[in-house]
Design an enzyme around this catalytic site. Structure first.
Site: not given
Ligand code: XMP
Length: 514
Positions: A55, A83, A169, A223-229, A370
């Site tokens: 942070g 942090y 990190h 929509s045909g995008g990855v998420d909605s498919s 994703k």
């Protein structure tokens, strides 16, 4: 049996989502909470371990982000990063102050490989440092387990209390063996077994959806995008014909995309669902005729989309559930999860149609990143071209045409874009950009074809590398890739006589053209 969970407690660090993703890569489920969530809320989650993020603040200042110190005696292992490590040391009596030498970038760190965190690692390890403050001396009870010439406490631990901290990190790829350190923490220290697997996630979610939905009806805007498919495939598996997917064909999709969606989800496809393809191409082109202003175009498309969807939904009558393809980064970015403020109110969280009659929302992908959504899609049997599709904005090709949108210009940009993607896809996956597409500049210029003078359009090629889409670098592609695409586009796409490559980073340019 409760699923093993590790909690990332977010103190405003820029890598919070990355930490959670890395933990999940170790097959341990991980969620992000703001430090403001408070200790009781965290205890209620019954986590196996906690990771404090980095942070921008100084741990020793009065009003810096902090957490109830009772967390240190609770008995659940904690790993503090940057942090987070300074906060832990400061709270437990160590000394944190401004470092005489700021450390930034790849730094050679000497590790004590007896530490459970560094087991199996080389004693000299490159780590990513980014800090102005440092831990001058560790808190009582802690053993120092790593240092650099400028950083006396690059890591420390109190094994008895299960408290660990690292100044660097481990979650970023610039740290060699960083994922192994996180793996060591979740397995060796927290005692996780690793029960987060995609096949069991899909199985459990399908079962949970069945139970929740019962005999109810579900509506999804596909929509045909990855998420909605992937959302559609998941619901199809859970409730079959109780699901209706509405696909609005606005005519602005990438080449063949609308046909591909209809092939996969339509009556001849693999899924036994109700599928409605609303052919609204003419409506959209009519609304867009003569409109040049980018925001106006976006608004028209958004509104018209909702209107078509509502009209189709009305034909179905009341439904019990409206499904949405919201994914975990949408949830975090909308300020519901982590600390990174509200970066943007995402279109999936909010922006619901007004007149659709439904009782509840279902969001089966709400917990997934994703790449996990893509993995779930593969698990559900979706074709690779659908699952690995790159992001396309809601207004689709309409914002990749500068100025007025016409059916002819859409066809032109579809063809050029398909060629560009085909050429880039010849590169090995690791060399491909995060997003790449062609746009129509709407500029015409003079050229020569055969013996004839031409006066035709210029197409722009875009290729960017980015991890968060907030900033982006121009991808360094082989000259042959760009040349091959340019040659093919001027030869194969009518009315294009010039191809330009966009060499602008974001900022100052955006990724899309409008
Ligand atoms: P910009 O152009 O803002 O794009 O740099 C950043 C990322 O967001 C995508 N994008 C959108 N996605 N609806 C979306 O769902 C939109 O209206 C929209 N506009 C841009 C863009 O493709 C890039 O990945």
């Amino acid at each position: 049996m409760q699923q093993e969970t590790v909690i990332v407690l977010d103190f405003g660090g820029q890598y919070n989502q990355l930490i959670a993703r890395r933990v999940r890569e170790c097959n341990v489920y991980c969620e992000i909470y703001s430090y403001r969530a408070g200790l009781d809320a965290i205890k209620a989650k019954n986590p196996k371990g906690i990771i404090f993020t980095g942070g921008p603040n100084s741990a020793y200042l009065e009003d810096s982000p902090a957490i109830d110190p009772a967390i240190y005696t609770w008995g659940v292992p904690i790993l503090g990063i940057c942090y987070g490590s300074q906060l832990m040391m400061h709270a437990l009596g160590g000394s944190v102050c401004k470092a005489p030498e700021r450390e930034y970038g790849k730094t050679l760190v000497t590790l004590d490989t007896v530490s459970p965190l560094f087991r199996g690692l080389p004693a000299q390890n490159i780590c990513w440092m980014s800090h102005n403050d440092y831990i001058a001396s560790a808190a009582p009870g802690f053993t120092v387990t790593a240092h650099t010439p400028n950083c006396p406490v690059a890591a420390a631990e109190d094994r008895a209390r299960g408290l660990y901290c690292v100044q660097f990190h481990p979650e970023v790829l610039h740290t060699d063996n960083g994922t192994r350190m996180l793996r060591n923490f979740v397995y060796n220290v927290c005692g996780c077994r690793g029960d987060w697997k995609m096949d069991s996630f899909v199985g459990n979610t399908v079962a949970a959806l069945r139970q929740k939905i019962g005999g109810g009806k579900v509506l999804l805007a596909l929509s045909g995008g990855v998420d909605s498919s992937v959302c559609a495939a998941m619901l199809a598996k859970a409730v079959g014909k109780q699901l209706t997917c509405v696909f609005v064909d606005h005519g602005l999709h990438r080449k063949n995309e609308a046909a591909e969606v209809c092939k996969v989800f339509g009556p001849d496809g693999d899924f036994d669902i109700n599928f409605v393809c609303a052919d609204a191409k003419d409506r959209f082109f009519q609304k867009l005729a003569g409109v040049c202003a980018p925001e106006r175009k976006r608004k028209i498309i958004g509104e018209e989309f909702i209107r078509v969807f509502e009209e189709e939904a009305k034909k179905l009558g009341a439904v019990d559930f409206l499904a949405q393809g919201t994914i975990y980064p949408d949830v975090v970015e909308s300020g519901l999860g982590g600390e990174s403020a509200v970066i943007k109110s995402h279109h999936n969280v909010g922006g619901l149609p007004d007149t659709v009659d439904f009782k509840e929302i279902v969001e089966p992908l709400r917990d997934l990143f994703k790449d996990e959504v893509r993995q779930a899609g593969r698990e559900l049997g979706l074709p690779e071209y659908l699952v690995s599709r790159q992001p396309c904005p809601g207004p689709a090709l309409a914002i990749r045409i500068i100025g007025e949108v016409t059916p002819e210009k859409i066809a032109l940009v579809q063809d050029a874009d398909a060629i560009w993607r085909e050429e880039v896809d010849k590169l090995p996956p690791a060399r491909r950009p995060s997003q790449y597409f062609a746009a129509l500049t709407n500029m015409r210029s003079v050229g020569v074809m055969g013996d004839e003078r031409t006066y035709d359009y210029a197409v722009a090629l875009r290729a960017v590398t980015t991890s968060d889409f907030m900033t982006a670098e121009v991808t360094r592609l082989p000259a042959e890739t760009i040349t091959a695409a340019a040659n093919r586009i001027v030869n194969e796409v009518k009315h294009v006589n010039r191809v330009l490559f966009d060499y602008t980073t974001k900022p100052p340019a955006t990724i899309e053209f409008e």
